[in-house]
Structure formats: C-alpha cells, structure tokens
Design a protein around this motif. Sequence first.
Motif, short mmCIF file in Angstrom:
data_model
loop_
_atom_site.label_atom_id
_atom_site.label_comp_id
_atom_site.label_asym_id
_atom_site.label_seq_id
_atom_site.Cartn_x
_atom_site.Cartn_y
_atom_site.Cartn_z
N GLU A 68 35.32 -30.99 -39.89
CA GLU A 68 34.08 -30.61 -40.56
C GLU A 68 33.02 -31.70 -40.46
O GLU A 68 31.84 -31.42 -40.27
N LEU A 87 38.07 -32.48 -46.77
CA LEU A 87 37.90 -32.24 -48.21
C LEU A 87 37.33 -30.84 -48.39
O LEU A 87 36.12 -30.63 -48.32
N ASP A 88 38.24 -29.89 -48.56
CA ASP A 88 37.81 -28.52 -48.81
C ASP A 88 37.64 -28.36 -50.33
O ASP A 88 38.53 -28.74 -51.09
N GLY A 89 36.49 -27.83 -50.73
CA GLY A 89 36.19 -27.76 -52.16
C GLY A 89 35.36 -28.96 -52.59
O GLY A 89 35.53 -29.50 -53.69
N THR A 90 34.43 -29.34 -51.72
CA THR A 90 33.61 -30.54 -51.98
C THR A 90 32.83 -30.42 -53.29
O THR A 90 32.72 -31.40 -54.04
N PHE A 160 26.39 -19.63 -51.58
CA PHE A 160 25.58 -20.37 -52.56
C PHE A 160 24.51 -21.15 -51.81
O PHE A 160 24.64 -21.40 -50.60
N ARG A 185 36.49 -16.88 -58.06
CA ARG A 185 35.76 -17.67 -57.08
C ARG A 185 36.05 -19.13 -57.42
O ARG A 185 35.35 -19.74 -58.24
N GLY A 187 36.35 -21.74 -55.20
CA GLY A 187 35.57 -22.72 -54.45
C GLY A 187 36.32 -23.53 -53.41
O GLY A 187 35.78 -24.54 -52.92
N THR A 188 37.54 -23.13 -53.06
CA THR A 188 38.29 -23.86 -52.03
C THR A 188 39.06 -22.84 -51.20
O THR A 188 40.15 -22.38 -51.59
N GLU A 206 36.26 -13.40 -47.34
CA GLU A 206 35.02 -14.18 -47.40
C GLU A 206 34.19 -13.83 -46.17
O GLU A 206 34.70 -13.71 -45.07
N HIS A 208 31.37 -15.48 -45.02
CA HIS A 208 30.63 -16.54 -44.32
C HIS A 208 31.46 -17.80 -44.47
O HIS A 208 31.37 -18.50 -45.47
N ILE A 209 32.31 -18.08 -43.47
CA ILE A 209 33.29 -19.14 -43.65
C ILE A 209 33.54 -19.84 -42.31
O ILE A 209 33.48 -19.22 -41.25
N ASP A 213 37.90 -24.26 -42.64
CA ASP A 213 38.27 -23.87 -44.00
C ASP A 213 39.48 -22.92 -44.02
O ASP A 213 40.23 -22.89 -44.99
C1 LIP Z 1 33.81 -24.52 -48.99
C2 LIP Z 1 34.93 -23.49 -49.19
C3 LIP Z 1 34.51 -22.55 -50.27
C4 LIP Z 1 33.62 -21.63 -49.54
C5 LIP Z 1 32.39 -22.39 -49.07
C6 LIP Z 1 32.67 -23.72 -48.39
P1 LIP Z 1 33.77 -27.12 -48.25
O1 LIP Z 1 34.23 -25.55 -48.12
O2 LIP Z 1 36.20 -23.79 -49.17
O3 LIP Z 1 35.54 -21.81 -50.90
O4 LIP Z 1 33.25 -20.53 -50.31
O5 LIP Z 1 31.66 -21.55 -48.20
O6 LIP Z 1 32.85 -23.58 -47.01
O7 LIP Z 1 32.33 -27.14 -47.83
O8 LIP Z 1 33.96 -27.52 -49.67
O9 LIP Z 1 34.65 -27.84 -47.30
#
Ligand code: LIP
Length: 262
Positions: A68, A87-90, A160, A185, A187-188, A206, A208-209, A213
């Motif tokens: 990423e 770091l997924d879920g930043t 978002f 939701r 966030g990760t 989802e 748009h991913i 991720d």
């Molecule tokens: C995030 C995801 C989150 C998703 C966001 C984003 P990041 O990844 O894991 O659940 O909805 O679109 O991509 O930016 O925290 O690595």
Amino acid sequence: MQSANMNVMIKAARKAGRSLVKDFREVENLQVSVKGAGDFVSRADHESERIIKEELRGARPNYGWLGEETGAEPGEDPTRRWLVDPLDGTTNFLHGLPHWAVSIALEHKGEIIAAVVFDAAKDELYTAEKGGGAWMNGQRLRVSGRRKMIESVFATGVPFGGNGPLPATLKDLARLMPITAGVRRFGTASLDMAYVAAGRFDGYWERHINAWDIAAGILLVKEAGGFVETIRGDGPVVDAGNIVCANPQVFPELAKIVRTWD
Ligand code: LIP
C-alpha cells in the motif's frame, strides 16, 4: 505442516505487529494534536511496510511486490508477488480503536496461495495456505452455517471522504438492514474477511476496495469453506476493486441484492 513461505510471512507479520502495538500505545497521547497524530500514524504505517518488505524480500528476493505504501515493484519471477497492507484499518489506529491488522498474501500465477492476517492488538493470527485450510492461533476455521438472512450479520465498507460510490452502498444497506440481523462497518477489510472465515460474520461485500486490503482475506474465506466473487460475478477478484463473499447458504441472496445496482 506449514510451508517455508508461510514461516517467512508469519515472522514478518509478527515483527511488524510488535512495532505497530508499540506505536498504538503512543497514539492515545497524541489525540490532542490532530496533525501530530496523523503524521505519527503515517510513520508507523511506513515503518511497518519497511519491516515486512525487509523480511519478505530478504527471504525471497526474486518475488514481485505490491504494498500500500511503496506501490508495485516487479520481481525476476513474474509468476509470484507479495500483496501487503502494512496497516489495514488506519483510521481506527489513528483514533485509538483497537481494530486494525497487518495483511500479507502471496500470489502465484494470479491465484492467492498463502495468506496471513495479524490482529496484533488482540493477538489473533489468521493463516491459510491453498488446500491446507484456514486457521486462527492454531484452531481450524469454518464459515458459519447460518441459512437465513434474518439471522445473519454482514460486514461492509462504506466509502468515506468522497473516495467511492456512496449511493450504491446506501441502497445495499436500505435493502439489507430490514431483512438481516444487521450490517457492521468495522473499518478493516482484512479483518472483515477473517471474521467471515471464522464464522463471526456471515458475509462481507465492498464496492470500492484495493487488492492489498482483500488479497489475504480471499484465501482465508475460501479455505474456510466460503464463496468469494466480484460483485459482477466475473473474472478474478483480487484486482477487481470490489468483492462479495459469504457462507455458501446465504451467498446467493447477498450476491443477488448487491448485484441489483450494477
Ligand atoms: C481501509 C479498509 C476499510 C475500507 C477502506 C480502506 P486502510 O484500508 O480496510 O475497511 O473500507 O476503504 O481501504 O486504508 O486502512 O489500509
């Protein structure tokens, strides 16, 4: 028995996870300074990717790379690449919410063959190798057996900050909330999928991913007995930019609903 590649991936994920846990403890103290916390988390994210890259590329210098933070780098071996979210879920991490993960996948000839998702804050290590099942801390994972939508809990990501197609996701929610036990939701995305593999969630979609991720999550869900497809139902999932997955019983109905708007 786990492969040599899996040993390398676990070592990298644990090392990056340790670094992130140390940084996560600091984040709370930085909440008063919004900019300070943002810069700090960005440094933590980059440091995690540096650690993972050093471990993975050190052990397998000829594999390709997609991270990423550092983007794509072709390898001498065009058939293999690492897909890494350090770091997924930043956003959760930045806000002091203990729900984030390190996600590492290995792809061979377009197919994910090994996956590690490490939730370091909860010390939950999810692993899968093609044909070898999905595991969490040594325990075999199976997707849930729920058959009824009204008993099922689904996860999704809602675009978002203007970074994706919000109306279609809102329509999904309007259709799903009344006929299910709810939609979360968290966030990760990597953990949403690990939770589908563990039977905690019954499905996830989802619109748009990014590949980093979901790459590891794809194999976790498949090896736990779930179905994984693109929202349109065509072609490979990893680079498609959208995804729907669930246990085999509720998959058809979830997929039918999210496909209505495409
Ligand atoms: C995030 C995801 C989150 C998703 C966001 C984003 P990041 O990844 O894991 O659940 O909805 O679109 O991509 O930016 O925290 O690595």
